[in-house]
Design a protein around this motif. Structure first.
Motif, PDB file in Angstrom:
ATOM      1  N   UNK A   1       0.835  -1.206   0.000  1.00 15.92           N
ATOM      2  CA  UNK A   1       0.000   0.000   0.000  1.00 15.92           C
ATOM      3  C   UNK A   1       0.871   1.258   0.000  1.00 15.92           C
ATOM      4  N   UNK A   2       1.943   1.257   0.812  1.00 19.14           N
ATOM      5  CA  UNK A   2       2.851   2.403   0.837  1.00 19.14           C
ATOM      6  C   UNK A   2       3.599   2.527  -0.488  1.00 19.14           C
ATOM      7  N   UNK A   3       3.980   1.391  -1.053  1.00 17.46           N
ATOM      8  CA  UNK A   3       4.671   1.399  -2.338  1.00 17.46           C
ATOM      9  C   UNK A   3       3.775   1.990  -3.424  1.00 17.46           C
ATOM     10  N   UNK A   4       2.527   1.570  -3.471  1.00 17.30           N
ATOM     11  CA  UNK A   4       1.597   2.096  -4.474  1.00 17.30           C
ATOM     12  C   UNK A   4       1.437   3.605  -4.315  1.00 17.30           C
ATOM     13  N   UNK A   5       1.399   4.073  -3.075  1.00 15.01           N
ATOM     14  CA  UNK A   5       1.271   5.511  -2.838  1.00 15.01           C
ATOM     15  C   UNK A   5       2.516   6.248  -3.312  1.00 15.01           C
ATOM     16  N   UNK A   6       3.688   5.700  -3.060  1.00 16.19           N
ATOM     17  CA  UNK A   6       4.930   6.341  -3.500  1.00 16.19           C
ATOM     18  C   UNK A   6       5.041   6.379  -5.020  1.00 16.19           C
ATOM     19  N   UNK A   7       4.524   5.361  -5.689  1.00 17.78           N
ATOM     20  CA  UNK A   7       4.620   5.306  -7.150  1.00 17.78           C
ATOM     21  C   UNK A   7       3.797   6.393  -7.820  1.00 17.78           C
ATOM     22  N   UNK A   8       2.772   6.892  -7.127  1.00 16.53           N
ATOM     23  CA  UNK A   8       1.956   7.959  -7.720  1.00 16.53           C
ATOM     24  C   UNK A   8       2.816   9.171  -8.033  1.00 16.53           C
ATOM     25  N   UNK A   9       3.793   9.463  -7.156  1.00 14.69           N
ATOM     26  CA  UNK A   9       4.681  10.603  -7.388  1.00 14.69           C
ATOM     27  C   UNK A   9       5.504  10.430  -8.662  1.00 14.69           C
ATOM     28  N   UNK A  10       5.695   9.200  -9.096  1.00 15.52           N
ATOM     29  CA  UNK A  10       6.419   8.926 -10.342  1.00 15.52           C
ATOM     30  C   UNK A  10       5.468   8.841 -11.538  1.00 15.52           C
ATOM     31  N   UNK A  11       4.192   9.114 -11.306  1.00 21.67           N
ATOM     32  CA  UNK A  11       3.213   9.052 -12.380  1.00 21.67           C
ATOM     33  C   UNK A  11       2.715   7.660 -12.678  1.00 21.67           C
ATOM     34  N   UNK A  12       2.965   6.710 -11.761  1.00 27.03           N
ATOM     35  CA  UNK A  12       2.563   5.319 -11.968  1.00 27.03           C
ATOM     36  C   UNK A  12       1.388   5.010 -11.056  1.00 27.03           C
ATOM     37  N   UNK A  13       0.291   4.534 -11.642  1.00 25.87           N
ATOM     38  CA  UNK A  13      -0.922   4.211 -10.902  1.00 25.87           C
ATOM     39  C   UNK A  13      -1.057   2.696 -10.809  1.00 25.87           C
ATOM     40  N   UNK A  14      -1.095   2.181  -9.606  1.00 23.01           N
ATOM     41  CA  UNK A  14      -1.308   0.750  -9.386  1.00 23.01           C
ATOM     42  C   UNK A  14      -2.244   0.587  -8.193  1.00 23.01           C
ATOM     43  N   UNK A  15      -2.635  -0.647  -7.932  1.00 22.64           N
ATOM     44  CA  UNK A  15      -3.415  -0.943  -6.723  1.00 22.64           C
ATOM     45  C   UNK A  15      -2.689  -2.035  -5.940  1.00 22.64           C
ATOM     46  N   UNK A  16      -2.610  -1.872  -4.611  1.00 20.39           N
ATOM     47  CA  UNK A  16      -1.939  -2.887  -3.798  1.00 20.39           C
ATOM     48  C   UNK A  16      -2.797  -4.129  -3.636  1.00 20.39           C
ATOM     49  N   UNK A  17      -2.196  -5.291  -3.826  1.00 21.74           N
ATOM     50  CA  UNK A  17      -2.930  -6.550  -3.746  1.00 21.74           C
ATOM     51  C   UNK A  17      -3.524  -6.773  -2.354  1.00 21.74           C
ATOM     52  N   UNK A  18      -2.807  -6.381  -1.307  1.00 25.04           N
ATOM     53  CA  UNK A  18      -3.270  -6.666   0.054  1.00 25.04           C
ATOM     54  C   UNK A  18      -4.610  -6.018   0.357  1.00 25.04           C
ATOM     55  N   UNK A  19      -4.955  -4.923  -0.343  1.00 23.72           N
ATOM     56  CA  UNK A  19      -6.223  -4.238  -0.081  1.00 23.72           C
ATOM     57  C   UNK A  19      -7.432  -5.023  -0.578  1.00 23.72           C
TER      58      UNK A  19
END
Length: 494
Positions: A437-455
């Motif tokens: 979840x934290x990784x997915x949030x950090x990737x937004x700053x790089x313009x990358x949109x993903x969803x964390x599997x754990x959610x």
């Protein structure tokens, strides 16, 4: 000698831009003077003939302004007495005074219902819904918009009255007929147009199934991990018990008899499990149907992206395996055309169809009939099937490119082993210690949109990963976006 009212209005008129009809300018000057208190409540205005002479206007101009203000409630007349400013001007009810800020409601902070607070804690809808690697989003740029625009234009030139008013038939019959034919051929669904209910997307279909078939205290089953849309709708009804059922490489793993309450609804994605991707085996499908019949339960089959299978034979729907099954089949045009269309559908068992249509009309007041009719023409003309064929080829290329990049630069072990060669996304598996979840949030700053599997899990899990959508990313953009993703992974020690 001019009256005080005339002097006030002359000042206001002179301050206005000298354009527009005179009666409108006088109306605006009078209205502004009433609202700011220059003409207080119960003030008597000059007779229309007198005010016209004082302002150098025609009497008809003054009469028109007076009549408009009276119609809007700013003025009232008393026979034999004259025209007066109303006790309370209408706009005072609509706008708070700028000088006095409004007090908080009852002096208390706003309180949300518990179900709303629970929903907010797990809310997962992104502000941005487009870009690499947003899962679940098709390439909307490929939609045949010119042809669809011509269909809409033709319908709007001389629209049928029935397409412009409220409806209670479950959606446009022309669309239901075209869709029933398409589903029979493409998905082996057994249905007639009367069994179809057109909805505003899949979430409304889920909500309808819950409202119509589940009472407080009863239980529903969902896949774990499973579609977040199921979870979001179910969280809004805390009186319902939700049980998370694990999935494996054959789909939902039905529990052995454990004394737990039987479910009223079982939500499944059998043709392409969301988010992991396995296809429910035939043995599991037959087991699920037998279970539902024996427990008086309903299966809700979400067939969200089954059109996009890139290898092997098409997988028929569970709904079509037997005559009149205990299955509510739901689908959407959001994945095949574009999400903003907001058209979904339910194929209902015959014994439920009339009740669902009636309640749906009362709750949601059906609309968008012209859009539905244009969509019917799109299907009838063969453009819908042709569009799906084109997109299947396009998405297969994009998926293959993303898989190749992962295998070259990350390792094939990162690809989730259950993920099938289908759909609009794949799952990138991560080590259990990673906070996805934290990784997915950090990737937004790089313009990358993903969803964390754990959610996507309701229960505790050590599974970590990212959902990577490839459908909405042009092939030329996949490689640079992937390398931006790699840099984000490297910063998290992956």
């Amino acid at each position: 000698m001019r009256s005080v009212t005339a002097d006030l209005l002359l000042q206001r008129l002179n301050a206005q831009a000298p354009s527009g009809p005179r009666n409108r300018r006088l109306y605006e000057a009078l209205r502004a003077a009433i609202l700011d208190g220059s003409l207080p409540p119960r003030s008597r205005l000059p007779a229309s003939r007198d005010l016209a002479a004082e302002l150098g206007l025609s009497r008809n101009t003054v009469l028109h302004a007076y009549e408009q203000l009276q119609a809007e409630g700013y003025l009232h007349t008393r026979v034999g007495s004259g025209t007066f400013v109303a006790e309370t001007a209408p706009d005072r009810f609509l706008h708070a005074s700028r000088a006095v800020p409004a007090a908080p409601h009852a002096g208390l902070a706003p309180r949300l219902a518990q179900r709303a607070r629970t929903a907010l804690e797990r809310a997962s809808a992104f502000e941005r819904q487009w870009g690499a690697f947003m899962p679940g989003v098709p390439d909307v740029r490929q939609f045949p918009n010119r042809h669809f625009a011509r269909l809409l234009a033709r319908l709007w030139r001389s629209p049928e009255p029935a397409l412009l008013t409220y409806a209670n038939g479950g959606g446009d019959m022309r669309l239901r007929e075209a869709l029933a034919q398409h589903l029979r051929v493409a998905r082996s669904v057994r249905c007639e147009p009367e069994q179809l209910l057109i909805t505003e997307g899949v979430h409304q279909a889920i909500e309808m199934a819950v409202k119509m078939l589940v009472d407080p205290g009863e239980t529903v089953w969902v896949e774990d991990p499973g579609y977040w849309g199921f979870h979001s709708v179910l969280r809004m009804d805390p009186a319902i018990t939700v049980r998370a059922i694990p999935v494996d490489e054959q789909g939902m793993r039905l529990p052995v008899e454990d004394g737990a309450p039987s479910p009223r609804l079982v939500f499944v994605t059998p043709s392409h499990q969301y988010p992991l991707g396995p296809v429910m085996s035939m043995a599991r499908r037959q087991e699920l149907l037998a279970f539902a019949r024996s427990r008086n339960a309903w299966i809700v089959e979400d067939d969200y992206d089954s059109e996009f299978r890139f290898g092997g034979h098409p997988i028929p729907a569970v709904q079509g395996l037997e005559e009149n099954p205990p299955v509510i089949y739901i689908g959407t045009f959001s994945k095949t055309l574009f999400p903003g269309l907001r058209v979904g559908y339910m194929v209902l068992p015959r014994e439920l169809a009339a009740a669902f249509r009636s309640v749906h009309a009362d709750l949601y007041r059906e609309g968008h009939a012209i859009t539905q009719r244009a969509l019917a023409h799109l299907i009838e003309d063969g453009h819908y099937a042709a569009h799906i064929r084109r997109m299947r080829v396009l998405y297969a290329r994009r998926r293959a490119l993303l898989v190749e990049l992962i295998e070259q630069h990350l390792s094939s072990a990162c690809l989730h082993t259950q993920d099938s060669n289908a759909g609009l996304h794949l799952v990138l598996r991560l080590p259990a210690h990673v906070n996805d979840a934290a990784l997915a949030q950090d990737l937004i700053a790089r313009g990358i949109l993903t969803r964390p599997l754990s959610r996507y899990y309701l229960g505790d899990t050590t599974a970590r990963g990212l959902l990577l959508g490839y459908a909405c990313v042009e092939e030329a953009d996949i490689t640079p976006a992937f390398h931006a993703l790699r840099q984000g992974l490297a910063e998290h020690g992956i």
